[in-house]
Design an enzyme around this catalytic site. Structure first.
Site, PDB file in Angstrom:
ATOM      1  N   ARG B  50      94.152  63.127  10.840  1.00 60.60           N
ATOM      2  CA  ARG B  50      93.716  64.269  10.041  1.00 60.60           C
ATOM      3  C   ARG B  50      92.420  64.812  10.619  1.00 60.60           C
ATOM      4  O   ARG B  50      91.698  64.104  11.310  1.00 60.60           O
ATOM      5  CB  ARG B  50      93.428  63.836   8.603  1.00 60.60           C
ATOM      6  N   ASP B  52      89.029  67.165   8.910  1.00 63.32           N
ATOM      7  CA  ASP B  52      88.512  67.771   7.685  1.00 63.32           C
ATOM      8  C   ASP B  52      88.526  69.292   7.786  1.00 63.32           C
ATOM      9  O   ASP B  52      88.579  69.855   8.885  1.00 63.32           O
ATOM     10  CB  ASP B  52      87.052  67.336   7.455  1.00 63.32           C
ATOM     11  N   ARG B 207      80.790  62.367  11.112  1.00 60.75           N
ATOM     12  CA  ARG B 207      79.818  63.237  10.428  1.00 60.75           C
ATOM     13  C   ARG B 207      78.718  62.424   9.745  1.00 60.75           C
ATOM     14  O   ARG B 207      77.553  62.862   9.704  1.00 60.75           O
ATOM     15  CB  ARG B 207      80.545  64.152   9.437  1.00 60.75           C
TER      16      ARG B 207
END
Lengths: 255, 255
Positions: B50, B52, B207
């Site tokens: 995935r 974000d 992040r």
């Protein structure tokens, strides 16, 4: 009263060019609104020249007269806080009152970028013309060399040009190819940057030069034809006007 | 039936990440719609993982099973003609039926980009975190080095992570500084690229690592604290989650 010279960098994708127009939404409108918001003054800024809708600027100078006492080193941050994210003032200095961003300019450089890889670069999609077909770069370089000098560039100017004279001097023009993103197995040719410098440019001039050179690169014209096109002094002799999104005002020089 | 492995490049600014979600508007939705438009088949594609909302990909692999007989070399052009300009398929090949873009992946690399110049780059504004304040880059490099190895990265994972194990291996992490656009007179530090490679990454992991390293760079934490944060196995021990726009899935490697 002070005369402030600033440099602005912008992504022109969403704008109708630099200079204020009846339809609005220009870089000049945004800059004047930010100055008004900051100082309360209604000023008219003077750019180094116009740019067409969709054209970008790495560094475009403009000046304006202000009675504001804000120290010159504070202007960038203060204006940037009041500008949209696609416009940024990158430098500011105080100049003599008789300095004029357009009339005092001695030399301008434009860059036009062609992505000659098979797949376009999504991150540069608004700043590059995508041309996946084979280009003969050395023919384009040769064709470009015929444009250097002092010439009447009527063939490479918009029919709507209102200038009294189409004589300009191009003192440097070169092509650089960046193959760092090219994948040879895909017949990628890389990203082609055309830099062109001179004392002034007519409306659409760089874009018509690029549109014509692309025909040279595609083998539709010989490089030598650039000389004949110049001599024709007729817009019909040249090729099409290349898309605005690949064009960027690179720099403007003063004495 | 054939199993096709493709690579997609996207500007994630306008999307809710790679994987299909109830709210729609994902990269997967766009790719599946383009495949349906091209072949008439309703397929489910499988990404390498995935991403974000707002995160970009230079090269994200995905695979799907198709009964289409379209030759593999035709797929890129055919899908790109049916995709929005911020998504481009850059490669396609046929693979074994048991190949899985996520389960077969051996190593992933992410890049996070911080613009540490005084004025942001308008052309990169959606792909860089702008941090005009002074950063101690060597302290950030030292802090980053503590994360290399096989560790439980719970402190650097979203509280919403549903993974049974938070043990992963980071085998390489480095910082590169590009000063080509930095103007020394403006205290510009250049553009900081953080590359991090490993066998897998938890939700928000890169992040949170960047958000914590920024605190090291700002002098709010010592580089050595990265080790203690790891050992705490507690999200609260680490710093904030850095903005998604600076993150790019750089590459995914297979055997």
């Amino acid at each position: 009263m002070r005369n402030l010279l600033m440099t602005v960098c912008y992504d022109g994708t969403s704008y109708y060019g630099f200079q204020t127009q009846p339809g609005g939404n220009t870089i000049q409108d945004c800059l004047e609104a930010a100055i008004r918001h900051l100082t309360g003054e209604v000023v008219k800024i003077h750019g180094s020249g116009r740019t067409d809708a969709g054209v970008h600027a790495r560094a475009q100078p403009f000046h304006f007269i202000t009675s504001s006492q804000i120290p010159v080193e504070r202007w960038c941050l203060a204006l940037n806080a009041r500008l949209p994210a696609d416009i940024r003032v990158t430098a500011a200095e105080e100049v003599e009152l008789d300095f004029h961003a357009r009339r005092s300019a001695k030399r301008k450089t434009y860059r036009y970028t062609i992505n000659a890889n098979r797949v376009p670069d999504v991150f540069q999609r608004n700043y590059q013309l995508h041309h996946p077909g084979r280009l003969n770069i050395s023919a384009m370089q040769k064709g470009l060399s015929y444009l250097i000098g002092t010439n009447d560039y009527t063939s490479f100017a918009s029919r709507h040009s209102t200038k009294a004279s189409h004589v300009r001097t191009i003192d440097e023009a070169r092509i650089e190819v960046d193959t760092s993103l090219a994948r040879p197995e895909s017949r990628d040719q890389g990203v082609v940057h055309l830099y062109i410098s001179g004392n002034g440019f007519l409306q659409h001039m760089v874009r018509i030069i690029v549109g014509t050179l692309l025909e040279v690169g595609q083998g539709k014209r010989l490089p030598e034809e650039m000389k004949q096109i110049l001599e024709a002094k007729d817009r019909k002799a040249a090729g099409p006007t290349a898309e605005s999104k690949g064009l960027m005002l690179w720099s403007v020089e003063y004495d």
